[in-house]
Design a protein around this motif. Structure first.
Motif, short mmCIF file in Angstrom:
data_model
loop_
_atom_site.label_atom_id
_atom_site.label_comp_id
_atom_site.label_asym_id
_atom_site.label_seq_id
_atom_site.Cartn_x
_atom_site.Cartn_y
_atom_site.Cartn_z
N ALA A 178 0.90 -1.22 0.33
CA ALA A 178 0.09 -0.31 -0.10
C ALA A 178 1.02 1.12 0.12
O ALA A 178 1.38 1.48 1.03
N HIS A 179 1.53 1.58 -1.10
CA HIS A 179 2.31 2.68 -1.59
C HIS A 179 1.12 3.63 -1.38
O HIS A 179 0.11 4.08 -1.14
N VAL A 180 1.56 5.42 -1.16
CA VAL A 180 1.56 6.48 -0.75
C VAL A 180 1.77 7.59 -2.48
O VAL A 180 2.79 7.07 -2.92
N GLU A 181 0.47 7.93 -2.41
CA GLU A 181 0.79 9.04 -3.85
C GLU A 181 1.79 9.92 -4.00
O GLU A 181 1.74 9.87 -4.50
N ASP A 182 2.24 10.05 -2.67
CA ASP A 182 3.38 11.43 -1.92
C ASP A 182 4.46 10.66 -3.24
O ASP A 182 5.13 11.63 -4.04
N PHE A 183 4.78 9.73 -3.16
CA PHE A 183 6.30 8.70 -3.46
C PHE A 183 5.69 8.75 -5.56
O PHE A 183 6.40 8.59 -5.92
N GLU A 184 4.68 8.11 -5.24
CA GLU A 184 4.11 7.08 -6.68
C GLU A 184 3.88 8.44 -7.09
O GLU A 184 3.74 8.23 -9.01
N SER A 185 3.52 9.41 -6.93
CA SER A 185 2.91 10.36 -8.07
C SER A 185 4.97 11.14 -8.67
O SER A 185 4.34 11.96 -9.90
N ILE A 186 5.51 10.68 -7.93
CA ILE A 186 6.71 11.47 -8.95
C ILE A 186 6.99 10.88 -10.38
O ILE A 186 7.11 9.55 -9.82
N ALA A 187 7.34 11.39 -10.92
CA ALA A 187 6.86 11.34 -12.36
C ALA A 187 8.85 10.42 -12.29
O ALA A 187 8.81 9.45 -13.61
N GLU A 188 10.15 11.16 -12.36
CA GLU A 188 11.13 10.30 -12.64
C GLU A 188 11.67 9.40 -11.68
O GLU A 188 11.35 10.14 -10.11
N PRO A 189 12.12 8.28 -11.86
CA PRO A 189 12.15 7.66 -11.19
C PRO A 189 13.61 7.61 -9.85
O PRO A 189 13.19 6.73 -8.82
N GLU A 190 14.37 8.60 -10.60
CA GLU A 190 15.63 8.55 -10.05
C GLU A 190 14.86 9.63 -8.24
O GLU A 190 15.99 9.40 -7.63
N LYS A 191 14.34 10.03 -8.97
CA LYS A 191 13.71 11.64 -7.95
C LYS A 191 12.88 10.50 -6.48
O LYS A 191 13.00 11.12 -5.34
N ARG A 192 12.44 10.15 -6.92
CA ARG A 192 10.78 8.96 -6.52
C ARG A 192 12.04 8.53 -5.57
O ARG A 192 12.04 8.46 -4.33
N ALA A 193 12.89 7.27 -5.79
CA ALA A 193 14.12 7.02 -5.02
C ALA A 193 14.42 7.19 -4.02
O ALA A 193 14.61 6.97 -2.91
N ASN A 194 15.11 8.69 -5.17
CA ASN A 194 16.32 9.81 -4.20
C ASN A 194 15.05 9.63 -2.37
O ASN A 194 15.46 9.83 -1.30
N CYS A 195 13.85 10.56 -2.94
CA CYS A 195 13.50 10.63 -2.15
C CYS A 195 12.36 9.07 -0.71
O CYS A 195 12.52 9.10 0.08
N GLU A 196 12.14 8.57 -1.51
CA GLU A 196 12.07 6.95 -0.64
C GLU A 196 13.06 6.40 0.01
O GLU A 196 12.64 6.47 1.36
N LEU A 197 14.36 7.14 -0.32
CA LEU A 197 15.38 6.75 0.09
C LEU A 197 15.63 7.66 1.89
O LEU A 197 15.90 7.09 2.28
#
Length: 177
Positions: free
Chosen positions: A127-146
């Motif tokens: 159950a992911h959150v839209e806050d991260f899922e809606s970040i279009a660029e995978p590298e940016k999303r991965a950095n935020c999640e990290l």
């Protein structure tokens, strides 16, 4: 979901009696996730700094308001049935204050632990959150999640070192390496 003829349970794993820290911790955890996601949504026209500050302020105000309301109700209703402490504790101001302080300190640390667990589950679980899922660029999303996972790990392992929500908010803002 209930009708006059039918009852359906959805997500029964969430229908349980848990520590008081679960609900306030879940809210704080979701706010922290929102904070760490903002860099992934930032652009030239909107750096999200004001929104991030609002999130941090909301985290602090959430705990502080909960603390104030809970302890006020505790003091107002300390003579009712079913209290967790013997009447002698309420009749001795010094012991009463020590008991209340210890209880709230433990509740604060429980809440931080549940916040960390919520953050981890919402990133590595199903159950992911839209806050991260809606970040279009995978590298940016991965950095935020990290960044969020790194903070969740710190919060879970070292939650007892935090003495106030202000310290937690300060730690959220510290650059992670």
């Amino acid at each position: 979901m209930v009708t006059s003829n039918f009852t359906q349970v959805i997500d029964p794993e969430f229908s349980f009696y848990a520590s008081m820290g679960f609900d306030v911790g879940a809210l704080i955890g979701n706010l922290i996730l929102a904070y760490f996601a903002q860099n992934g949504h930032a652009n030239e026209g909107n750096d999200r700094k004001e929104y991030k500050l609002w999130i941090l302020k909301t985290i602090e105000e959430t705990w502080n308001l909960f603390y104030k309301k809970f302890t006020t109700l505790w003091d107002e209703h300390n003579d009712g049935p079913g209290e967790a402490y013997l009447p002698e504790i309420y009749n001795n101001t010094e012991i009463h204050l020590l008991a209340k302080h210890k209880y709230m300190e433990d509740l604060f640390h429980d809440s931080l632990g549940f916040a960390a667990e919520k953050m981890t589950r919402r990133i590595v679980g199903v159950a992911h959150v839209e806050d991260f899922e809606s970040i279009a660029e995978p590298e940016k999303r991965a950095n935020c999640e990290l960044q969020a996972l790194t903070f969740a790990k710190l919060l879970l392992k070292e939650r007892r070192r935090f003495k106030s929500i202000g310290e937690v908010v300060s730690a959220i803002q510290q650059p992670k390496s």
